[in-house]
Every structure is written in C-alpha cells, then in structure tokens.
Design an enzyme around this catalytic site. Structure first.
Site, PDB file in Angstrom:
ATOM      1  N   GLY B 104      45.871  51.057  37.080  1.00  0.00           N
ATOM      2  CA  GLY B 104      44.933  50.388  36.188  1.00  0.00           C
ATOM      3  C   GLY B 104      45.576  49.205  35.515  1.00  0.00           C
ATOM      4  O   GLY B 104      46.764  48.973  35.612  1.00  0.00           O
ATOM      5  N   CYS B 105      44.739  48.468  34.866  1.00  0.00           N
ATOM      6  CA  CYS B 105      45.229  47.313  34.143  1.00  0.00           C
ATOM      7  C   CYS B 105      44.283  47.088  32.992  1.00  0.00           C
ATOM      8  O   CYS B 105      43.086  47.288  33.121  1.00  0.00           O
ATOM      9  CB  CYS B 105      45.226  46.091  35.041  1.00  0.00           C
ATOM     10  SG  CYS B 105      45.374  44.598  34.123  1.00  0.00           S
TER      11      CYS B 105
END
Lengths: 402, 106
Positions: B104-105
């Site tokens: 994720g970011c």
C-alpha cells in the site's frame, strides 16, 4: 531493517530519564508532546504511541512497519494502516490514521468539531492534526478492532473519510467568495460539486496512482494548487484589469512608490505618466502583483473563469513538476459540465496508459503533450509553455507528414 | 505472527489477515477466510470469477492485476466488486484469493 530489537532492552531504555522528547517542549514553538502527555494520561494507545516515539528518537529509526491494508467496509481508501515493530511496547494492534474529508474552505461549526473530537477520544488516541497537506483532518492512531465503529460514528456526526492510496484525493480549495475580494470563481461550490460527483473515485481506488485537484480563486493561488495538484483550477479573467484612476492618484498622493510597481511588472505591461496608469492587457500575465499592491485602485476584469494546469507534484518517479497550462481559460459555471467532461477524458487516458504509480504529469512527460492533447481533444495553444520562456515544440506525427 | 485455525490446521497470517504461506491456500480455506474477514456466508460463482482471475493473473505475472484489468476481464464494475467483497479488491478479494498483501501507499 538492520536494527536488532530487543524488547527487554528497549523497556529498560524507557526507564532512563529524562526522555529525549522532553526537548520538544522547549523553545518558542509549541511542540506536540504536551498534547501527547495529556492524552497519554487517559488513553492506553496514546501512552504506547508516546513510548514508541521516544524509542524511535533514541534508536534513530522509525519503529513503524512498512505498509498495512486497513479499510472500512465499502471503501478502499481513507484509512492508512500502520503497525508497530514492537507491539509489546507500542500499540499492539495497529495505530492507524484516518483521513477525514474537510469541508469546503475549512469552515467548521464548533459543535461539529467537538463532536469529531469526542468520537476520536472514544475510539482513537485523541490526537489529531488540522490539517494534513491534502487538506483533510488527520486523526492519528486507532487500533484495528475500533476502525469500523469509529468510522460509523464519524458518519453520524456528518463527516466522511477522505482519500488515500490510488484514489481521487480529497479536494482542496481556498476560502474564495466566502472571505476574499479576489475570488474570481466560486471555489467552494466547485469543490463541493466535484466532491459529491466523484464520491466513487474518492473512496475506491481505480487508477495507477493518486490524483489531486486543488482550486484557487485567483492567481495568488493560496492553496498552492499549481505546485501540488495534478489538476490545478485557478481563477483568472480574460478581459481588462479594471482601473480607478482617481484611486491610483490617491495611492500616489499617500506615498505609494508607483514607479517601483510599474518597474516590477514582470512583462512590463504598465506605464505611469504622473497622472494616469496604463496597462497593456495583451501583455498582462495575470500575476496579480499590481492588484495586490493597489487593491482599491485595481480590480481583475469582469469576464471571469479559470486556467487549468496539469501535473503539479512532488518528486516521485520524476523530479518535482509545476503545473503545465492545458486550458488557458475556461468558464467555470454550474453544473461544470465542460470541466467534468475534460476530467473524465483525462482519467480514462491516464488509466489506460499509466504505469503503476505514475502520476498523470509524468505520463504526459513520458508520452508527450501532443499525445495527451489528442487523447482529450484539446487544441495546442501558445500558452502551454513547459517552462517560462521555453517553447514546448508540438511536433507533427509521422502519419501527418507526406 | 497471528494465526487462524481451520479444520484442525493452523495458518499463519499477517496483521491484516493476509496468508503468509500461499502454498497452503485451498478453495475451502477461501470459503473460511471469506466468512471471517468479509462476512460472506457462501462464495457464489461471481465471487469465484474474481478469485480465480486474481489467482491466474498472479500466477502468470507475479503481481495483482491493476483495478482496470480486473474490472475489464471480469466484466464487473468496481462498485460490483465492492458489493461482492466489502473490503474491496485489494483488502478483500486478494486476501480471500490467498495473494500477498498489495504494498500500500498513502
């Protein structure tokens, strides 16, 4: 991660006083440690976050793990998952961040702010940050079991999550007509309309990466849209600056150095003959300098709209970009059909061609402005300068040459 | 690392419930994970269409497919995928399909 984490030794480290974070309470600027301590006295998660913070400083490294996939039902964005590397000391089941979508122009009623605080104190750490650089309210530290219920309680207060990950991020707009005489477009209404229209894009990741829209009411660009937004909407005018010569003379009489202002006009579009101020509007680049200096005498023109710029961003795949003009002037009027159609065409093209984590500005850089303009059906115009005093060179395509 | 138990066997998962030993994945385990993580009583053909595509794509390319390709191939809108998996394609469908956690970011 080369650091060997020995929990017993870390626990011993915490017994050494004074703590390093005490330093942050000193000096002229208010630190956040006082607030941490206040909440830590009441909330276990906040106490643990503070212990972890202290150990991070002592070991000169973050003690948060990379990544984390935490969502609420139906949404893909809005919660940023974080887990501790030392759950025995730090938060045991995560310390996630909520992004809460701010209202247009950051206008709140105090009872709503109180209600948000109450929800956050009940479910989370009680610590918040108004506002993050995207503009959202940032709520720091909630553990996994509380995430869903906390979200539902925020909804009851009337607030929704903002964007995180590869979504349309929470929009951002200046206070516009609510507060400012220079507002050339209704930034607040446009913000609200786009936010409501694109709820699906805001909550559910569709794209290669994030997309930011920021709206400034005039070229002073108070939300710094052109340097930060994938699409910057900046209010402007296309007719002539309104001049009240009497007021100009009053300024001069009261000691304003008008020669200095005339000299500082970036395109040398102004002249002053001792009695009358002249502006060559063809040469004016709408920088707002003279208007800011003489607000009583000068006003933006009456034919108002916005300039659209594409691709402002910080360094990721490529270096930092400043926005690139794609539409020199567009009327911004409800229901904003022209703008929405353009947005949707841009998203389609980017989604189709963009690589993983490639912002739209980087895609334009990679494939060329020419490709972009063809895809979205915009004409190439001289205002599309890539850098100041730099010709963008729109090339012919091979099939167009004989 | 946390564990989940199913039919007398233990499975290591990460904090978010993603399977750490992908070779242990089975359709029965997927049914179980769908129940405990997504509140789905019984996986339908539509669920399996998504899961099978995710697994095939991952086997071929070593990554989870972009959302665009997932929607195009299955013919489901993104909204439909959220109806099938309330936590969404990454945190819901990929998890049930036994794929590693998408990095994720923020």
């Amino acid at each position: 991660m080369s650091l060997e984490l020995n929990i017993d030794e870390l626990k011993k480290e915490l017994e050494k006083k004074p703590w390093l974070i005490e330093e942050l309470k000193k000096g002229p600027w208010p630190g956040f440690i006082t607030e941490y301590e206040r909440m830590a006295a009441r909330k276990e998660i906040t106490k643990r976050m503070m212990c972890q913070l202290e150990l991070s400083y002592r070991n000169r490294t973050t003690l948060w793990k990379h990544g984390g996939a935490v969502t609420v039902k139906g949404y893909g964005g809005g919660v940023i998952g974080r887990y501790s590397m030392i759950p025995e000391i730090g938060p045991p089941s995560g310390s996630h961040t909520f992004r809460v979508n701010q209202p247009a122009g950051w206008f709140y009623k105090t009872d709503k702010l109180r209600a948000i605080c109450e929800v956050w104190e009940k479910y989370g750490s009680g610590l918040m940050n108004l506002h993050g650089s995207t503009g959202d309210i940032i709520l720091l530290g909630v553990d996994s079991p509380e995430v869903q219920e906390c979200f539902e309680n925020l909804l009851d207060v009337g607030y929704d999550l903002g964007g995180s990950g590869s979504v349309l991020r929470s929009l951002s707009c200046c206070k516009g007509p609510a507060l400012c005489e220079w507002a050339l477009i209704d930034t607040l209404d446009l913000y609200h309309d786009l936010t409501m229209t694109y709820q699906d894009y805001l909550h559910r990741p569709h794209w290669p990466y994030k997309f930011k829209i920021k709206i400034s009411g005039c070229p002073n660009d108070c939300v710094a849209a052109k340097g930060r937004a994938d699409l910057a909407v900046i209010g402007t005018w296309r007719d002539e600056i309104q001049i009240d010569q009497e007021e100009v003379r009053n300024y001069v009489k009261s000691g304003l150095d008008i020669e200095h202002i005339v000299k500082n006009c970036p395109t040398k579009a102004m002249s002053w003959d001792g009695n009358e101020l002249k502006i060559d509007n063809k040469e004016c680049v709408r920088c707002m300098y003279c208007i800011n200096k003489m607000p009583k005498a000068l006003k933006p023109g009456k034919d108002r709209g916005a300039t659209l710029l594409l691709g402002g961003k910080a360094t990721i795949l490529h270096t930092a970009f400043i926005g690139w003009v794609i539409v020199p002037f567009m009327k911004i009027e409800k229901p904003y059909k022209e703008l929405k159609e353009l947005l949707e065409k841009m998203w389609d093209w980017w989604d189709e061609h963009g690589r993983y984590r490639e912002r739209i500005g980087e895609l334009v850089y990679r494939l060329g402005m020419n490709e972009f303009l063809r895809a979205v059906g915009l004409p190439a115009v001289p205002q599309m300068v890539w850098h100041p005093r730099n010709n963008p060179y729109i090339f012919w395509r091979p099939e167009e040459l004989e | 690392m946390p564990e989940i138990e199913f039919k007398g066997q233990k499975y290591i998962v990460d904090e978010d419930g993603f399977l750490q030993e992908p070779e242990k994945w089975s359709p029965e385990l997927a049914e179980h994970m769908a129940k405990i993580y997504e509140g789905i009583d019984k996986l339908t053909d539509e669920h399996w269409k998504v899961i099978n595509f995710l697994r095939d794509y991952f086997k071929k390319y070593g990554i989870a497919p972009p959302i665009r390709i997932l929607c195009k191939t299955t013919g489901f809108s993104l909204q439909k995928i959220y109806e099938l998996f309330p936590s969404g394609p990454a945190n819901g469908a990929c998890k049930v399909a036994g794929l590693p956690k998408p990095t994720g970011c923020v």
